[in-house]
Scaffold this motif. Sequence first.
Motif, PDB file in Angstrom:
ATOM      1  N   ALA A   1      17.976   4.717 -13.198  1.00  0.00           N
ATOM      2  CA  ALA A   1      18.117   5.021 -11.769  1.00  0.00           C
ATOM      3  C   ALA A   1      18.072   3.734 -10.944  1.00  0.00           C
ATOM      4  N   LEU A   2      17.211   2.828 -11.352  1.00  0.00           N
ATOM      5  CA  LEU A   2      17.138   1.545 -10.656  1.00  0.00           C
ATOM      6  C   LEU A   2      18.450   0.766 -10.793  1.00  0.00           C
ATOM      7  N   LEU A   3      18.969   0.758 -12.013  1.00  0.00           N
ATOM      8  CA  LEU A   3      20.200  -0.010 -12.262  1.00  0.00           C
ATOM      9  C   LEU A   3      21.413   0.609 -11.575  1.00  0.00           C
ATOM     10  N   ALA A   4      21.317   1.905 -11.288  1.00  0.00           N
ATOM     11  CA  ALA A   4      22.441   2.558 -10.615  1.00  0.00           C
ATOM     12  C   ALA A   4      22.432   2.309  -9.108  1.00  0.00           C
ATOM     13  N   LEU A   5      21.338   1.744  -8.611  1.00  0.00           N
ATOM     14  CA  LEU A   5      21.288   1.434  -7.173  1.00  0.00           C
ATOM     15  C   LEU A   5      22.227   0.270  -6.854  1.00  0.00           C
ATOM     16  N   PRO A   6      22.761   0.260  -5.643  1.00  0.00           N
ATOM     17  CA  PRO A   6      23.488  -0.938  -5.216  1.00  0.00           C
ATOM     18  C   PRO A   6      22.558  -2.154  -5.264  1.00  0.00           C
ATOM     19  N   PRO A   7      23.112  -3.323  -5.549  1.00  0.00           N
ATOM     20  CA  PRO A   7      22.261  -4.513  -5.748  1.00  0.00           C
ATOM     21  C   PRO A   7      21.294  -4.804  -4.610  1.00  0.00           C
ATOM     22  N   HIS A   8      21.723  -4.614  -3.358  1.00  0.00           N
ATOM     23  CA  HIS A   8      20.818  -4.957  -2.265  1.00  0.00           C
ATOM     24  C   HIS A   8      19.654  -3.975  -2.164  1.00  0.00           C
ATOM     25  N   TYR A   9      19.845  -2.741  -2.651  1.00  0.00           N
ATOM     26  CA  TYR A   9      18.734  -1.797  -2.715  1.00  0.00           C
ATOM     27  C   TYR A   9      17.808  -2.152  -3.884  1.00  0.00           C
ATOM     28  N   ARG A  10      18.439  -2.507  -5.000  1.00  0.00           N
ATOM     29  CA  ARG A  10      17.659  -2.897  -6.176  1.00  0.00           C
ATOM     30  C   ARG A  10      16.742  -4.079  -5.828  1.00  0.00           C
ATOM     31  N   ALA A  11      17.272  -4.996  -5.044  1.00  0.00           N
ATOM     32  CA  ALA A  11      16.515  -6.207  -4.707  1.00  0.00           C
ATOM     33  C   ALA A  11      15.250  -5.871  -3.923  1.00  0.00           C
ATOM     34  N   VAL A  12      15.381  -4.989  -2.927  1.00  0.00           N
ATOM     35  CA  VAL A  12      14.180  -4.678  -2.126  1.00  0.00           C
ATOM     36  C   VAL A  12      13.146  -3.901  -2.938  1.00  0.00           C
ATOM     37  N   ILE A  13      13.618  -3.030  -3.844  1.00  0.00           N
ATOM     38  CA  ILE A  13      12.675  -2.309  -4.706  1.00  0.00           C
ATOM     39  C   ILE A  13      11.930  -3.307  -5.601  1.00  0.00           C
ATOM     40  N   GLU A  14      12.687  -4.231  -6.174  1.00  0.00           N
ATOM     41  CA  GLU A  14      12.063  -5.235  -7.047  1.00  0.00           C
ATOM     42  C   GLU A  14      11.013  -6.043  -6.293  1.00  0.00           C
ATOM     43  N   LEU A  15      11.379  -6.510  -5.123  1.00  0.00           N
ATOM     44  CA  LEU A  15      10.450  -7.380  -4.386  1.00  0.00           C
ATOM     45  C   LEU A  15       9.243  -6.609  -3.846  1.00  0.00           C
ATOM     46  N   ARG A  16       9.472  -5.381  -3.439  1.00  0.00           N
ATOM     47  CA  ARG A  16       8.361  -4.607  -2.857  1.00  0.00           C
ATOM     48  C   ARG A  16       7.444  -4.038  -3.944  1.00  0.00           C
ATOM     49  N   HIS A  17       8.023  -3.382  -4.929  1.00  0.00           N
ATOM     50  CA  HIS A  17       7.200  -2.646  -5.887  1.00  0.00           C
ATOM     51  C   HIS A  17       6.754  -3.474  -7.084  1.00  0.00           C
ATOM     52  N   PHE A  18       7.539  -4.440  -7.483  1.00  0.00           N
ATOM     53  CA  PHE A  18       7.179  -5.194  -8.692  1.00  0.00           C
ATOM     54  C   PHE A  18       6.628  -6.581  -8.375  1.00  0.00           C
ATOM     55  N   GLN A  19       7.076  -7.153  -7.267  1.00  0.00           N
ATOM     56  CA  GLN A  19       6.523  -8.455  -6.893  1.00  0.00           C
ATOM     57  C   GLN A  19       5.551  -8.335  -5.715  1.00  0.00           C
ATOM     58  N   GLU A  20       5.445  -7.131  -5.188  1.00  0.00           N
ATOM     59  CA  GLU A  20       4.439  -6.791  -4.176  1.00  0.00           C
ATOM     60  C   GLU A  20       4.503  -7.676  -2.942  1.00  0.00           C
ATOM     61  N   LEU A  21       5.702  -7.908  -2.474  1.00  0.00           N
ATOM     62  CA  LEU A  21       5.881  -8.673  -1.241  1.00  0.00           C
ATOM     63  C   LEU A  21       5.794  -7.737  -0.038  1.00  0.00           C
ATOM     64  N   SER A  22       5.360  -8.290   1.100  1.00  0.00           N
ATOM     65  CA  SER A  22       5.342  -7.500   2.338  1.00  0.00           C
ATOM     66  C   SER A  22       6.764  -7.424   2.905  1.00  0.00           C
ATOM     67  N   TYR A  23       6.938  -6.590   3.899  1.00  0.00           N
ATOM     68  CA  TYR A  23       8.261  -6.499   4.529  1.00  0.00           C
ATOM     69  C   TYR A  23       8.726  -7.875   5.016  1.00  0.00           C
ATOM     70  N   GLU A  24       7.798  -8.593   5.671  1.00  0.00           N
ATOM     71  CA  GLU A  24       8.162  -9.910   6.226  1.00  0.00           C
ATOM     72  C   GLU A  24       8.553 -10.884   5.110  1.00  0.00           C
ATOM     73  N   GLU A  25       7.803 -10.852   4.034  1.00  0.00           N
ATOM     74  CA  GLU A  25       8.125 -11.763   2.912  1.00  0.00           C
ATOM     75  C   GLU A  25       9.468 -11.413   2.288  1.00  0.00           C
ATOM     76  N   ILE A  26       9.760 -10.131   2.197  1.00  0.00           N
ATOM     77  CA  ILE A  26      11.059  -9.720   1.654  1.00  0.00           C
ATOM     78  C   ILE A  26      12.177 -10.202   2.574  1.00  0.00           C
ATOM     79  N   ALA A  27      11.939 -10.074   3.875  1.00  0.00           N
ATOM     80  CA  ALA A  27      12.960 -10.510   4.836  1.00  0.00           C
ATOM     81  C   ALA A  27      13.255 -11.998   4.677  1.00  0.00           C
ATOM     82  N   VAL A  28      12.199 -12.773   4.480  1.00  0.00           N
ATOM     83  CA  VAL A  28      12.386 -14.217   4.283  1.00  0.00           C
ATOM     84  C   VAL A  28      13.106 -14.479   2.968  1.00  0.00           C
ATOM     85  N   ALA A  29      12.655 -13.807   1.915  1.00  0.00           N
ATOM     86  CA  ALA A  29      13.227 -14.055   0.586  1.00  0.00           C
ATOM     87  C   ALA A  29      14.709 -13.702   0.535  1.00  0.00           C
ATOM     88  N   LEU A  30      15.074 -12.610   1.186  1.00  0.00           N
ATOM     89  CA  LEU A  30      16.466 -12.154   1.119  1.00  0.00           C
ATOM     90  C   LEU A  30      17.285 -12.602   2.330  1.00  0.00           C
TER      91      LEU A  30
END
Lengths: 195, 193
Positions: free
Chosen positions: B138-167
């Motif tokens: 299901a993760l791999l079927a997501l569009p890449p930009h959705y996959r990226a936010v899931i990865e950063l939020r749930h697996f790397q535990e970044l905050s919204y602000e950190e994700i915004a900076v990273a991406l």
Amino acid sequence: MSHLSLETLNHYLDNELDGAERAAAETHMATCGQCQRQLAALQELFLALETLPPAPLPRDMTAGVLARIAPPPAPARWTWRAWVALAVQLAAALILAFTLASPAVQSLFAVGNGVSFDGLLATFNGLWLRADSWLVSAQTVTSTWMNQATSVAPGPLAALAPLQWALLLAVTGLLWLVGTGLLLTPQRGTMNAER
Amino acid sequence: MDSWAGLPEQRLLTLAQRGVADAYGELVRRYQGELYNVVYRLLGDQHESLDLTQESFVQAYNALASFDTSRPFGPWIKRIATNLALNWLQRRHVLTTPLTRPAQPGAEEPEELALPDVSTEPERVYLAGERHELLRQALLALPPHYRAVIELRHFQELSYEEIAVALKLPLSDVKSNLFRARQLLRKRLEGEV
């Protein structure tokens, strides 16, 4: 009663609501079964993601990475020891050259001065006999080569006696050993100190 | 090897910055599993993930001179790996089958497509009792930009602000992408997609 939006529930679970928003959401959910169910469903997804086990690493890639990282450019190791070693070698080489070229040394080893090479051979007859023949042969070969190389204007080296050649080679070798030792010693020390 | 394993990370980083390759080798040993999983969650292909994980370590080594060794190494190299994987996804997205259909006029978001090399039959996966595998797919079927936010939020535990900076995205885009990604995941896991 207006229910919490899914966005708000997402932000609630992400801890991205401020204090007042969070308190209001919790107050609402305490009495709203529908929002509680929505929250539970969302929590289930969060839990599934958090408990997703890592995929096994197919192979160790340490060796592959180490093979690809280029060794960084060696930092200049011209420490004070290296400079001292270089200065010592240069000074010794100059002293040796001037000494060998001086008339006193030349006359010391000249034939007929009592301490000539032939005289030494006579004194240490048995021991030096073989050395004499070897050195004479070496002198012959060297002189021939030097004469050819300096046929236009023979330099002072062409006139060196065998003992002078032996001394020259011995001193040069000694200097090389001392200089190399001085240059390599700090590198070994640095490598051992890395850990 | 054992003597390296006993050294703290900060010491290993300092030695690696001085060019001691074995110290960096120990860092590779410590982080290769985590890093491989970051890339694998984003790409879903074992060989590509191994290649990009290795490339991440090499790029990190080349940039190590500018790294502040008082900071932890893990988040930094994970960010490098994430960026590499996202760039790779973008290239693959352009060069091969698009992961999403163009959004229809009036549609809220692009419609996702299944990756060609990943099984997406929920029944089959359920029968095999592989719920985790279903989630991976299901993760791999997501569009890449959705996959990226899931990865950063749930697996790397970044905050919204950190994700915004990273991406390099506005905060509002991060929030909406994360929300939509979760909605898509829920639908897929519930068999609605």
